[in-house]
Scaffold this motif. Sequence first.
Motif, mmCIF file in Angstrom:
data_model
loop_
_atom_site.group_PDB
_atom_site.id
_atom_site.type_symbol
_atom_site.label_atom_id
_atom_site.label_comp_id
_atom_site.label_asym_id
_atom_site.label_seq_id
_atom_site.Cartn_x
_atom_site.Cartn_y
_atom_site.Cartn_z
ATOM 1 N N ASN A 197 17.798 11.786 -18.873
ATOM 2 C CA ASN A 197 17.385 11.523 -17.494
ATOM 3 C C ASN A 197 17.910 10.151 -17.070
ATOM 4 O O ASN A 197 17.336 9.125 -17.433
ATOM 5 N N THR A 198 18.976 10.144 -16.305
ATOM 6 C CA THR A 198 19.600 8.886 -15.926
ATOM 7 C C THR A 198 18.773 8.151 -14.879
ATOM 8 O O THR A 198 17.934 8.742 -14.189
ATOM 9 N N GLU A 199 19.050 6.868 -14.770
ATOM 10 C CA GLU A 199 18.362 6.049 -13.767
ATOM 11 C C GLU A 199 18.619 6.591 -12.363
ATOM 12 O O GLU A 199 17.736 6.577 -11.497
ATOM 13 N N GLU A 200 19.828 7.092 -12.148
ATOM 14 C CA GLU A 200 20.181 7.635 -10.830
ATOM 15 C C GLU A 200 19.340 8.865 -10.496
ATOM 16 O O GLU A 200 18.824 9.006 -9.381
ATOM 17 N N LEU A 201 19.183 9.760 -11.483
ATOM 18 C CA LEU A 201 18.367 10.951 -11.266
ATOM 19 C C LEU A 201 16.913 10.594 -11.008
ATOM 20 O O LEU A 201 16.250 11.190 -10.152
ATOM 21 N N LEU A 202 16.412 9.620 -11.756
ATOM 22 C CA LEU A 202 15.032 9.184 -11.573
ATOM 23 C C LEU A 202 14.817 8.610 -10.182
ATOM 24 O O LEU A 202 13.803 8.895 -9.520
ATOM 25 N N SER A 203 15.783 7.808 -9.718
ATOM 26 C CA SER A 203 15.642 7.154 -8.408
ATOM 27 C C SER A 203 15.587 8.166 -7.270
ATOM 28 O O SER A 203 14.966 7.919 -6.239
ATOM 29 N N GLU A 204 16.238 9.308 -7.460
ATOM 30 C CA GLU A 204 16.182 10.356 -6.440
ATOM 31 C C GLU A 204 14.762 10.872 -6.256
ATOM 32 O O GLU A 204 14.411 11.389 -5.189
ATOM 33 N N ASP A 205 13.953 10.728 -7.288
ATOM 34 C CA ASP A 205 12.552 11.149 -7.233
ATOM 35 C C ASP A 205 11.620 9.987 -6.889
ATOM 36 O O ASP A 205 10.396 10.168 -6.876
ATOM 37 N N GLY A 206 12.187 8.824 -6.680
ATOM 38 C CA GLY A 206 11.346 7.665 -6.405
ATOM 39 C C GLY A 206 10.730 7.072 -7.651
ATOM 40 O O GLY A 206 9.697 6.392 -7.589
ATOM 41 N N ILE A 207 11.373 7.311 -8.802
ATOM 42 C CA ILE A 207 10.874 6.822 -10.086
ATOM 43 C C ILE A 207 11.835 5.768 -10.630
ATOM 44 O O ILE A 207 13.050 5.950 -10.572
ATOM 45 N N THR A 208 11.294 4.671 -11.140
ATOM 46 C CA THR A 208 12.126 3.642 -11.757
ATOM 47 C C THR A 208 11.975 3.703 -13.277
ATOM 48 O O THR A 208 11.056 4.348 -13.801
ATOM 49 N N ILE A 209 12.879 3.012 -13.959
ATOM 50 C CA ILE A 209 12.780 2.932 -15.423
ATOM 51 C C ILE A 209 11.473 2.251 -15.814
ATOM 52 O O ILE A 209 10.831 2.627 -16.801
ATOM 53 N N ASP A 210 11.068 1.266 -15.038
ATOM 54 C CA ASP A 210 9.802 0.575 -15.320
ATOM 55 C C ASP A 210 8.620 1.526 -15.207
ATOM 56 O O ASP A 210 7.647 1.413 -15.968
ATOM 57 N N SER B 30 0.818 -1.202 0.000
ATOM 58 C CA SER B 30 0.000 0.000 0.000
ATOM 59 C C SER B 30 0.855 1.257 0.000
ATOM 60 O O SER B 30 0.446 2.290 -0.509
ATOM 61 N N SER B 31 2.070 1.160 0.568
ATOM 62 C CA SER B 31 2.939 2.336 0.614
ATOM 63 C C SER B 31 3.479 2.685 -0.762
ATOM 64 O O SER B 31 4.006 3.772 -0.962
ATOM 65 N N ASN B 32 3.345 1.765 -1.708
ATOM 66 C CA ASN B 32 3.830 2.001 -3.060
ATOM 67 C C ASN B 32 2.690 2.324 -4.018
ATOM 68 O O ASN B 32 2.897 2.483 -5.207
ATOM 69 N N VAL B 33 1.472 2.439 -3.495
ATOM 70 C CA VAL B 33 0.296 2.672 -4.334
ATOM 71 C C VAL B 33 -0.191 4.103 -4.147
ATOM 72 O O VAL B 33 -0.472 4.532 -3.022
ATOM 73 N N ALA B 34 -0.279 4.836 -5.249
ATOM 74 C CA ALA B 34 -0.734 6.220 -5.177
ATOM 75 C C ALA B 34 -2.252 6.308 -5.241
ATOM 76 O O ALA B 34 -2.868 7.138 -4.573
ATOM 77 N N VAL B 35 -2.855 5.433 -6.040
ATOM 78 C CA VAL B 35 -4.290 5.457 -6.225
ATOM 79 C C VAL B 35 -4.729 4.093 -6.751
ATOM 80 O O VAL B 35 -3.967 3.398 -7.439
ATOM 81 N N THR B 36 -5.933 3.703 -6.397
ATOM 82 C CA THR B 36 -6.509 2.464 -6.928
ATOM 83 C C THR B 36 -7.636 2.836 -7.873
ATOM 84 O O THR B 36 -8.553 3.583 -7.501
ATOM 85 N N VAL B 37 -7.550 2.346 -9.094
ATOM 86 C CA VAL B 37 -8.535 2.655 -10.129
ATOM 87 C C VAL B 37 -9.248 1.355 -10.480
ATOM 88 O O VAL B 37 -8.677 0.491 -11.151
ATOM 89 N N GLY B 38 -10.462 1.203 -10.010
ATOM 90 C CA GLY B 38 -11.137 -0.080 -10.170
ATOM 91 C C GLY B 38 -10.362 -1.114 -9.385
ATOM 92 O O GLY B 38 -10.179 -0.981 -8.182
ATOM 93 N N VAL C 98 -2.090 1.708 -8.828
ATOM 94 C CA VAL C 98 -1.155 2.550 -9.570
ATOM 95 C C VAL C 98 0.086 2.815 -8.709
ATOM 96 O O VAL C 98 -0.021 3.438 -7.652
ATOM 97 N N PRO C 99 1.260 2.369 -9.141
ATOM 98 C CA PRO C 99 2.485 2.619 -8.380
ATOM 99 C C PRO C 99 2.747 4.115 -8.229
ATOM 100 O O PRO C 99 2.540 4.889 -9.163
ATOM 101 N N VAL C 100 3.195 4.510 -7.068
ATOM 102 C CA VAL C 100 3.427 5.929 -6.805
ATOM 103 C C VAL C 100 4.506 6.498 -7.733
ATOM 104 O O VAL C 100 4.466 7.672 -8.107
ATOM 105 N N GLY C 101 5.468 5.659 -8.144
ATOM 106 C CA GLY C 101 6.513 6.124 -9.054
ATOM 107 C C GLY C 101 5.947 6.606 -10.377
ATOM 108 O O GLY C 101 6.426 7.594 -10.952
ATOM 109 N N GLU C 102 4.926 5.912 -10.890
ATOM 110 C CA GLU C 102 4.294 6.327 -12.138
ATOM 111 C C GLU C 102 3.594 7.673 -11.955
ATOM 112 O O GLU C 102 3.669 8.556 -12.818
#
Length: 353
Positions: free
Chosen positions: A117-130, A23-31, A35-39
């Motif tokens: 936008n490198t993977e390292e920069l994305l990870s600082e925001d809590g975002i993954t390549i996936d 649940s800590s990784n979920v920003a919203v549930t749609v139906g 939805v992962p918070v990173g997205e």
Amino acid sequence: MKKVISIISMMALVMLLFTACSSSNVAVTVGDQEVPVGEAIFVLRELEAMYEQQYGVEIWDQGYEGTTFDEIAKEGAMESITRLYISNDIAKENGIELSEEERANIDALMEQYLAVNTEELLSEDGITIDDVKAVFELNAIGEKLMDTELVGFELDEAELATSLANDPTFQQIEEFGYDGVLEQVTAQHVLVSTVKEDGTDITEEELAVAMATAEEVLAKAEVGVAFDGLVADYTEDPGWTENGGIYTFYRGEMVDAFENAAFSMEIGSIQLVESEYGYHVITKLDHVYPDEAQVESVKEYQDYLVEQYTLAQKQATYDALYSEWKLDYEVTENEKVWAEVLTSHQMNSEVVE
């Protein structure tokens, strides 16, 4: 018996930990889609960039109707990611999938994006390549769904005509032509005002004096008296101290009498004209004409405007469909998780503090 209870307790604890982690990784549930918070953060960052591109970086220090743009951005990101997931679900129901070619295009987009936008920069925001790839795929699916749903769409020509009639840029192009809209003149003038400070007209006697003064300026200019000096001695243009009475302008930017004279005069010539502001003694300093590439860009921009208003009609039709779809979905925001997500502006403000 105690051993069995211990095992059950341990299993319950594991399930609790798993649920909490999930649940800590979920920003919203749609139906039934989580939805992962990173997205959601990735969508937020893209929305922030769009705002800054359109309105400037100072937008974050402003607000709208009592709401900060940080709040507006977060609300917009939540609505956008929700829309992507609902569209994705509708697409699945209709058997709409991405082709191999479309997936290859997404891979190419990913390469371009990750080059900046490198993977390292994305990870600082809590975002993954996936997370990034998932949003790219959701966008592609959404566009494909829209194209499918709008097959047979009929453009409302009357509405398009109204939109174009209300677009000042389109109308300027229509009025002045592809080349005329880019013509630029530089002219210097002396203004002898025929309007009082309160906006009312001067008396007949004052008007006669103003006319005589303008004719005096014209006569001096025609015999070679320096125009800069005439401006300093005679003009009543309130902005002359900043620009020396010199203006550079396109068609449609000045009062008609002044503009028509300036565009029709020869460079270096002098003319006296009257406008609603008074008498103008004008000398033309320069006239710049567009080249073929610039004219072509105006043609392309006019086509772009038509395309955008056409797309707006399509979007409105699709939005109506989406509003109907959304009624069938329960959307539950994970308020605790989303409250902890900050805009880039908020993060930078915290660092400064």
